[in-house]
Design an enzyme around this catalytic site. Structure first.
Site, mmCIF file in Angstrom:
data_model
loop_
_atom_site.group_PDB
_atom_site.id
_atom_site.type_symbol
_atom_site.label_atom_id
_atom_site.label_comp_id
_atom_site.label_asym_id
_atom_site.label_seq_id
_atom_site.Cartn_x
_atom_site.Cartn_y
_atom_site.Cartn_z
ATOM 1 C CB CYS A 298 43.193 42.005 38.732
ATOM 2 S SG CYS A 298 43.631 43.323 39.719
ATOM 3 N NE ARG A 397 59.735 56.395 19.034
ATOM 4 C CZ ARG A 397 60.536 57.623 18.784
ATOM 5 N NH1 ARG A 397 61.383 58.120 19.428
ATOM 6 N NH2 ARG A 397 60.155 58.232 17.459
HETATM 7 P P1 XMP Z 1 37.756 40.161 33.701
HETATM 8 O O1 XMP Z 1 37.248 39.747 35.256
HETATM 9 O O2 XMP Z 1 36.318 40.483 33.197
HETATM 10 O O3 XMP Z 1 38.098 41.487 34.173
HETATM 11 O O4 XMP Z 1 38.771 39.323 33.128
HETATM 12 C C1 XMP Z 1 38.508 42.534 33.236
HETATM 13 C C2 XMP Z 1 38.889 43.761 33.891
HETATM 14 O O5 XMP Z 1 40.159 43.559 34.279
HETATM 15 C C3 XMP Z 1 40.815 44.978 34.403
HETATM 16 N N1 XMP Z 1 42.164 44.740 34.099
HETATM 17 C C4 XMP Z 1 43.327 44.626 34.814
HETATM 18 N N2 XMP Z 1 43.384 45.036 36.196
HETATM 19 N N3 XMP Z 1 45.642 44.451 36.358
HETATM 20 C C5 XMP Z 1 44.300 44.755 36.857
HETATM 21 O O6 XMP Z 1 44.557 44.952 38.092
HETATM 22 C C6 XMP Z 1 45.723 44.070 35.017
HETATM 23 O O7 XMP Z 1 46.537 43.667 34.559
HETATM 24 C C7 XMP Z 1 44.372 44.187 34.222
HETATM 25 N N4 XMP Z 1 44.103 43.963 33.043
HETATM 26 C C8 XMP Z 1 42.628 44.317 32.895
HETATM 27 C C9 XMP Z 1 40.189 45.642 33.405
HETATM 28 O O8 XMP Z 1 39.349 46.664 34.274
HETATM 29 C C10 XMP Z 1 39.455 44.764 32.631
HETATM 30 O O9 XMP Z 1 38.031 45.242 32.035
#
Ligand code: XMP
Length: 465
Positions: A298, A397
């Site tokens: 993130c 889409r």
């Molecule tokens: P971990 O630390 O286990 O976290 O890899 C997984 C969680 O991260 C969130 N998630 C995101 N948060 N941008 C974000 O801000 C992203 O692109 C993203 N993708 C996933 C999500 O809550 C996941 O369960």
């Protein structure tokens, strides 16, 4: 003046790296710790773990594995509605025990049959042709046939079991007459093979009232068609929104929940105010998915300057829910990297830890295996990363373009092998954590756990060999 006051009043929000659990009187053998919990109002789990709805983590294989291990998988939504529904249905149809697609065809050369049996570690194996089981071959007989110069071993008759007769199939394996038996559907079409080793190492699966594996699916509250298509098939629908505490999200969710039969988990949220607004506006809340900016992939803290440690958010949401007499469980999500982190997040009030990075390197994660030099990796990416967003708009889409800037990154994680082996160590470690605190189960952990704010110091640096 007001601004400097704001800075001076900045609240201390602790993360899993800032605290440890204090040891308590251990009265229970860690092996006897009961990790059972709730994922949502009606979904019961035997271990407090859920896999993240991310396109490099949770599709069919991960969802089956998580449920077989006693947890739950949340199938991601970066795919067409029909495909997501199909995965959910397939998980529901899977036998609640680990099986493998393991058979030989009638014209498989003798030597190859022996090889397949040795690789799988079995001494009997179904023979399948045109989707039907033709019988079984047995190692000693195949060896004799090979020695005599014949090309293929002839299958011997043997029983094929429907899923309804799973208990009998297990009994047959445990009695030792065969060490692999074929499972077929009610039309007699081969589905998979049940192997002695898997029956011996069987973990208790998380199942619904009808004994089928549990499964959850990610949705956007704006995507009514997807939510209704998945409703009733998935045990729980998990809102997959970066910031659920948003007036428009609340407005559409208020209408959506009236139409849903499956449990509905709101998320992500990270504050008391969010719980209060959700409670006052939504008729149905079956779980809180909690964490904002804490995920390993993130970049929200860097991009937007916004972040709340998952540990802190979990405690705040849990307290807020209790003060409103809401019984929906809290799912801690983001930045949970170790078994110790899992125990800390549970101790802070969560019922379940949701993990992405921790599982992304396993065989069952949905990304392909990649070799670089002589090392193996699997891709892992944020769902708000450039690549994941491009894919979302390609498959859907009608997706709402809510983000113009990426809030996640893409990378590789080291290959970890089978989730079954990996997870058994994680579970042991989590149980050890409960043991140190002196908690027999999650309720006792909530009551007994005491945090100490500490940085680990005085640890010598050693090189592990
Ligand atoms: P971990 O630390 O286990 O976290 O890899 C997984 C969680 O991260 C969130 N998630 C995101 N948060 N941008 C974000 O801000 C992203 O692109 C993203 N993708 C996933 C999500 O809550 C996941 O369960």
């Amino acid at each position: 003046m007001v601004f400097i006051e704001k800075l001076k009043k900045a609240e201390l929000a602790l993360s899993v790296d800032d605290v440890y659990l204090a040891p308590g009187l251990a009265e229970v053998d860690p092996q006897a710790v009961d990790l059972s919990t709730r994922f949502s109002t009606r979904v019961k789990l035997l271990i407090p773990l859920a896999s993240s709805p991310m396109d490099t983590v949770t599709e069919f294989e991960m969802a089956v594995a998580m449920a077989l291990l006693g947890g739950i998988g949340v199938v991601h939504r970066n795919m067409e509605i029909e495909k997501q529904v199909e995965i959910v249905k397939k998980v529901k149809e899977h036998p609640p025990i680990r099986t493998r697609v393991l058979y030989v065809e009638p014209d498989t050369p003798c030597g190859r049959v022996l090889e397949v049996m040795r690789d799988a570690g079995v001494r009997s194996m179904p023979v399948v042709s045109g989707g039907r089981v033709k019988g079984y071959v047995h190692y000693s007989e195949v060896k004799a046939v090979c020695r005599s110069g014949l090309e293929h071993p002839e299958p011997k008759p043997g029983e094929v079991f429907s899923i309804a007769r799973l208990g009998e199939a297990k009994k047959l394996l445990l009695e030792g007459r065969l060490d692999a038996v074929a499972l077929a559907n009610f039309d007699g079409v081969y589905i998979s093979t049940l192997v002695y080793r898997d029956v011996m190492e069987e973990t208790l699966p998380a199942v619904d009232e009808s004994g089928r594996l549990v499964i959850a699916a990610a949705i956007s509250p704006f995507d009514r068609a997807r939510a209704l298509a998945l409703d009733r098939y998935a045990d729980a629908l998990v809102a997959d929104v970066a910031h659920f505490h948003n007036a428009e999200v609340l407005r559409v969710s208020r209408h959506l929940v009236k139409e849903l039969s499956s449990d509905f988990i709101v998320g992500n949220i990270a504050s008391r105010r969010a719980v209060e607004d959700i409670a006052s506006q939504l008729d149905k809340v079956d779980g809180f998915r909690v964490g904002l900016g804490g995920g390993s992939i993130c970049t929200t803290p860097e991009v937007a300057g916004v972040y709340i440690p998952t540990l802190y958010a979990v405690a705040e949401v849990r307290d807020a829910a209790e003060s409103l007499n809401l019984k929906a469980p809290v799912i801690g999500d983001g930045g949970i990297r170790t078994p110790g982190d899992i125990v800390k997040v549970l101790a802070a009030g969560a019922s379940v830890a949701m993990v992405g990075h921790m599982l992304a390197g396993t065989d069952e994660a949905s990304a392909p295996l990649i070799a670089i030099g002589n090392k193996l990796y699997k891709p892992y990416r944020g769902m708000a990363s450039e690549g994941a967003m491009v894919k979302r708009f390609a498959v859907d889409r009608y997706a709402r373009i809510s983000k113009k800037v990426a809030e996640g990154v893409e990378g590789l994680v080291e290959y970890k092998g089978s989730i079954y082996t990996f997870m058994s160590k994680i579970i042991e470690a989590v149980k050890a954590g409960f043991g140190y605190v002196g908690a027999r189960n999650i309720d006792e952990l909530w009551r007994k756990a005491l945090f100490i704010a500490a940085k680990r110091g005085g640890v010598g640096v050693i090189t592990q060999t």
